[in-house]
Design an enzyme around this catalytic site. Structure first.
Site, PDB file in Angstrom:
ATOM      1  N   ARG A   8       0.817  -1.224   0.000  1.00  0.00           N
ATOM      2  CA  ARG A   8       0.000   0.000   0.000  1.00  0.00           C
ATOM      3  C   ARG A   8       0.846   1.267   0.000  1.00  0.00           C
ATOM      4  O   ARG A   8       0.494   2.256   0.637  1.00  0.00           O
ATOM      5  CB  ARG A   8      -0.954   0.011   1.190  1.00  0.00           C
ATOM      6  CG  ARG A   8      -2.020  -1.057   1.078  1.00  0.00           C
ATOM      7  CD  ARG A   8      -3.176  -0.670   1.931  1.00  0.00           C
ATOM      8  NE  ARG A   8      -4.161  -1.729   1.964  1.00  0.00           N
ATOM      9  CZ  ARG A   8      -5.403  -1.544   1.561  1.00  0.00           C
ATOM     10  NH1 ARG A   8      -5.792  -0.388   1.107  1.00  0.00           N
ATOM     11  NH2 ARG A   8      -6.267  -2.540   1.623  1.00  0.00           N
TER      12      ARG A   8
ATOM     13  N   ARG B 102      -6.975  11.844  -5.158  1.00  0.00           N
ATOM     14  CA  ARG B 102      -8.251  11.167  -4.881  1.00  0.00           C
ATOM     15  C   ARG B 102      -9.387  12.181  -4.793  1.00  0.00           C
ATOM     16  O   ARG B 102     -10.494  11.925  -5.275  1.00  0.00           O
ATOM     17  CB  ARG B 102      -8.184  10.354  -3.593  1.00  0.00           C
ATOM     18  CG  ARG B 102      -9.345   9.361  -3.528  1.00  0.00           C
ATOM     19  CD  ARG B 102      -9.446   8.676  -2.206  1.00  0.00           C
ATOM     20  NE  ARG B 102      -9.756   9.607  -1.150  1.00  0.00           N
ATOM     21  CZ  ARG B 102     -10.012   9.275   0.095  1.00  0.00           C
ATOM     22  NH1 ARG B 102      -9.975   8.013   0.455  1.00  0.00           N
ATOM     23  NH2 ARG B 102     -10.298  10.175   0.998  1.00  0.00           N
TER      24      ARG B 102
ATOM     25  N   ASP C  45      -7.522  -2.214  -6.653  1.00  0.00           N
ATOM     26  CA  ASP C  45      -7.981  -2.839  -5.417  1.00  0.00           C
ATOM     27  C   ASP C  45      -8.350  -4.286  -5.704  1.00  0.00           C
ATOM     28  O   ASP C  45      -8.691  -4.625  -6.840  1.00  0.00           O
ATOM     29  CB  ASP C  45      -9.181  -2.102  -4.829  1.00  0.00           C
ATOM     30  CG  ASP C  45      -9.384  -2.494  -3.369  1.00  0.00           C
ATOM     31  OD1 ASP C  45      -8.631  -1.998  -2.520  1.00  0.00           O
ATOM     32  OD2 ASP C  45     -10.254  -3.335  -3.090  1.00  0.00           O
TER      33      ASP C  45
ATOM     34  N   TYR D 121     -15.390 -10.854   1.486  1.00  0.00           N
ATOM     35  CA  TYR D 121     -16.057  -9.573   1.207  1.00  0.00           C
ATOM     36  C   TYR D 121     -17.371  -9.780   0.454  1.00  0.00           C
ATOM     37  O   TYR D 121     -18.355  -9.074   0.690  1.00  0.00           O
ATOM     38  CB  TYR D 121     -15.131  -8.649   0.407  1.00  0.00           C
ATOM     39  CG  TYR D 121     -13.964  -8.122   1.224  1.00  0.00           C
ATOM     40  CD1 TYR D 121     -14.130  -7.031   2.068  1.00  0.00           C
ATOM     41  CD2 TYR D 121     -12.713  -8.722   1.171  1.00  0.00           C
ATOM     42  CE1 TYR D 121     -13.075  -6.542   2.834  1.00  0.00           C
ATOM     43  CE2 TYR D 121     -11.648  -8.248   1.930  1.00  0.00           C
ATOM     44  CZ  TYR D 121     -11.843  -7.160   2.764  1.00  0.00           C
ATOM     45  OH  TYR D 121     -10.800  -6.692   3.526  1.00  0.00           O
TER      46      TYR D 121
HETATM   47  O1  1CP Z   1       0.280   0.803  -3.317  1.00  0.00           O
HETATM   48  C1  1CP Z   1      -0.587  -0.029  -3.077  1.00  0.00           C
HETATM   49  O2  1CP Z   1      -0.338  -1.149  -2.589  1.00  0.00           O
HETATM   50  C2  1CP Z   1      -2.004   0.401  -3.295  1.00  0.00           C
HETATM   51  C3  1CP Z   1      -2.872  -0.507  -4.088  1.00  0.00           C
HETATM   52  C4  1CP Z   1      -3.823  -1.334  -3.221  1.00  0.00           C
HETATM   53  C5  1CP Z   1      -3.728  -2.693  -2.904  1.00  0.00           C
HETATM   54  C6  1CP Z   1      -2.560  -3.626  -3.198  1.00  0.00           C
HETATM   55  C7  1CP Z   1      -5.036  -0.872  -2.660  1.00  0.00           C
HETATM   56  C8  1CP Z   1      -5.529   0.512  -2.728  1.00  0.00           C
HETATM   57  N1  1CP Z   1      -5.701  -1.938  -2.106  1.00  0.00           N
HETATM   58  C9  1CP Z   1      -4.915  -3.055  -2.214  1.00  0.00           C
HETATM   59  C10 1CP Z   1      -5.232  -4.417  -1.813  1.00  0.00           C
HETATM   60  C11 1CP Z   1      -6.347  -4.666  -0.867  1.00  0.00           C
HETATM   61  N2  1CP Z   1      -7.576  -4.064  -0.801  1.00  0.00           N
HETATM   62  C12 1CP Z   1      -6.337  -5.703   0.098  1.00  0.00           C
HETATM   63  C13 1CP Z   1      -5.204  -6.699   0.257  1.00  0.00           C
HETATM   64  C14 1CP Z   1      -4.031  -6.121   0.972  1.00  0.00           C
HETATM   65  C15 1CP Z   1      -4.276  -5.826   2.427  1.00  0.00           C
HETATM   66  O3  1CP Z   1      -4.453  -6.777   3.188  1.00  0.00           O
HETATM   67  O4  1CP Z   1      -4.262  -4.647   2.774  1.00  0.00           O
HETATM   68  C16 1CP Z   1      -7.560  -5.659   0.783  1.00  0.00           C
HETATM   69  C17 1CP Z   1      -7.994  -6.558   1.921  1.00  0.00           C
HETATM   70  C18 1CP Z   1      -8.346  -4.637   0.211  1.00  0.00           C
HETATM   71  C19 1CP Z   1      -9.733  -4.274   0.575  1.00  0.00           C
HETATM   72  C20 1CP Z   1      -9.812  -2.849   0.909  1.00  0.00           C
HETATM   73  N3  1CP Z   1      -9.867  -1.844  -0.016  1.00  0.00           N
HETATM   74  C21 1CP Z   1      -9.734  -2.258   2.181  1.00  0.00           C
HETATM   75  C22 1CP Z   1      -9.601  -2.998   3.496  1.00  0.00           C
HETATM   76  C23 1CP Z   1     -10.927  -3.141   4.132  1.00  0.00           C
HETATM   77  C24 1CP Z   1     -10.863  -4.048   5.357  1.00  0.00           C
HETATM   78  O5  1CP Z   1     -11.546  -5.050   5.373  1.00  0.00           O
HETATM   79  O6  1CP Z   1     -10.092  -3.709   6.278  1.00  0.00           O
HETATM   80  C25 1CP Z   1      -9.783  -0.865   2.017  1.00  0.00           C
HETATM   81  C26 1CP Z   1      -9.766   0.195   3.055  1.00  0.00           C
HETATM   82  C27 1CP Z   1      -9.848  -0.627   0.603  1.00  0.00           C
HETATM   83  C28 1CP Z   1      -9.813   0.672  -0.108  1.00  0.00           C
HETATM   84  C29 1CP Z   1      -8.474   1.037  -0.574  1.00  0.00           C
HETATM   85  N4  1CP Z   1      -7.744   0.297  -1.488  1.00  0.00           N
HETATM   86  C30 1CP Z   1      -6.543   0.940  -1.760  1.00  0.00           C
HETATM   87  C31 1CP Z   1      -6.529   2.137  -0.965  1.00  0.00           C
HETATM   88  C32 1CP Z   1      -5.426   3.162  -0.957  1.00  0.00           C
HETATM   89  C33 1CP Z   1      -7.726   2.182  -0.236  1.00  0.00           C
HETATM   90  C34 1CP Z   1      -8.190   3.280   0.692  1.00  0.00           C
HETATM   91  C35 1CP Z   1      -9.270   4.023  -0.013  1.00  0.00           C
HETATM   92  C36 1CP Z   1      -9.148   5.473   0.083  1.00  0.00           C
HETATM   93  O7  1CP Z   1      -8.357   6.108  -0.632  1.00  0.00           O
HETATM   94  O8  1CP Z   1      -9.925   6.000   0.886  1.00  0.00           O
END
Ligand code: 1CP
Length: 355
Positions: A28, A41, A78, A155
């Protein structure tokens, strides 16, 4: 697209080849802790618009590389794009994280899921991959990724994030065949999606099994690992005359590293709850290891971060096959300057250790 790779430390480390210093990237790394990310964003309006606009996804993918001396870029997208493309309708409720408008509730819902052509409904991801690869111009390799079939299913069935996984575990125990049908559909979709990312220019692949660790050992093998195996078996493992390494990461999966190695993957992501000495003993040099600083270490002082980096490097010790990373994603409220301290310390200490 085939500009020569100027920095291939990451790919070499994942092939367990000797490297001048330990490569480093961060899960991330493009995300909410970076003010420049928040700006883009905001400009995009919402998270899915950011993901589905290749120029913006490219811009935020490259942002962390401008600030930190990282050895890999990870596609900005994502894991939940797949269920969204299957028609579950992903949205982000303010302050609540990802949610689906149409979660999976029954066998009929699973049977009705369409099979995906990633070059059609997920075209925007492939366009982002091609554009990023072009803009990287061989600076560092590009990592493509997906969620694991089990993690996606959590999910899809829960309708969003969960604390106790009551719905998906209810299905696992009372109606396992429906869950298997869903996992099989997810595994096929993930395989095609990752192969399409490679065709579009991804040079390494990572599968995030964020929730595999909530399963019992027997259920982990049956409901998560088996389907990651199916994916590893179906992936294209070479592109442009070079190996495309595949890394599996099960959060809280330290007990199963040897089983995960048996899938034939190239590397394992390791969280901070296991010592890399033990991870190395469990995997016997059969795979590279990626990790595993506690992400909360970045809340500490710069001096303490340097100490912790040294400890992780020492715990891996001598020999090839280490990629430095956090044991999970970087936290939203971390000071970006602290990440710079971590990255610089990896450069400094690992080069010294290898000279
Ligand atoms: O640089 C990078 O790695 C960013 C790209 C990326 C990746 C690899 C994002 C952007 N999401 C992910 C993978 C992801 N998404 C996972 C697997 C990795 C991990 O365990 O963290 C998971 C479980 C998700 C699901 C998800 N999407 C969550 C987690 C929810 C939970 O159950 O806790 C969240 C908050 C998101 C949204 C998201 N995805 C990515 C970002 C930067 C965000 C935050 C959104 C925002 O900008 O508000």
């Amino acid at each position: 697209m085939n500009a020569e790779l100027k920095n291939d430390l990451y790919l070499r480390a994942l092939s367990c080849e000797d490297v001048e210093r330990t490569p480093v990237w961060v899960m991330r790394q493009a995300g909410r802790y970076l003010p420049e990310y928040l700006k883009v964003r905001k400009q995009a309006g919402d998270f899915m618009t950011l993901c589905s606009t290749p120029e913006l996804a490219c811009e935020v993918t490259l942002q962390p590389l401008e600030r930190f001396k990282l050895d890999a870029a990870i596609l900005f997208s994502d894991i939940l794009t797949i269920p969204d493309a299957m028609g579950l309708e992903l949205y982000f409720a303010a302050g609540e994280g990802p949610k689906f408008k149409k979660p999976i509730k029954s066998r009929a819902d699973v049977t009705a899921l369409p099979s995906l052509d990633p070059n059609d409904s997920l075209r925007y991801v492939m366009d982002a991959v091609s554009l990023i690869r072009k803009e990287l111009n061989g600076r560092v390799p590009l990592i493509g990724f997906s969620g694991s079939p089990w993690t996606l299913a959590t999910y899809m069935v829960e309708g969003g994030g969960s604390k106790d996984f009551s719905k998906v575990k209810g299905m696992l125990f009372s109606d396992p065949s429906t869950l298997h049908e869903l996992l099989n559909k997810n595994a096929i979709a993930v395989t095609n999606y990752l192969n399409a990312q490679v065709a579009a220019g991804a040079q390494s692949l990572m599968i995030f099994d964020t929730w595999g660790g909530v399963l019992s050992p027997e259920n982990y093998k049956q409901f998560s690992l088996q389907y990651m195996q199916q994916i590893v078996d179906g992936l294209v493992r070479n592109a442009d005359g070079r190996k495309v390494p595949v890394v599996l990461f099960t959060k809280n999966g330290g007990r199963w590293l040897s089983d995960m190695t048996d899938t034939g993957c190239d590397g394992l992501g390791v969280d901070w709850t296991i010592d890399l000495r033990d991870a190395k003993a469990a995997t016997q040099g059969r795979v590279a290891l990626q990790g595993n600083l506690d992400p909360s270490a970045l809340y500490g002082s710069p001096e303490s971060i340097r100490t912790e980096v040294k400890k992780v490097l020492d715990s891996f010790g001598e020999g090839p096959g280490h990629v430095f990373n956090l044991g999970h994603g970087i936290h939203q409220f971390v000071n970006p300057d602290h990440l710079a301290v971590m990255v610089d310390a990896v450069h400094e200490f690992s080069a010294v250790a290898k000279s």
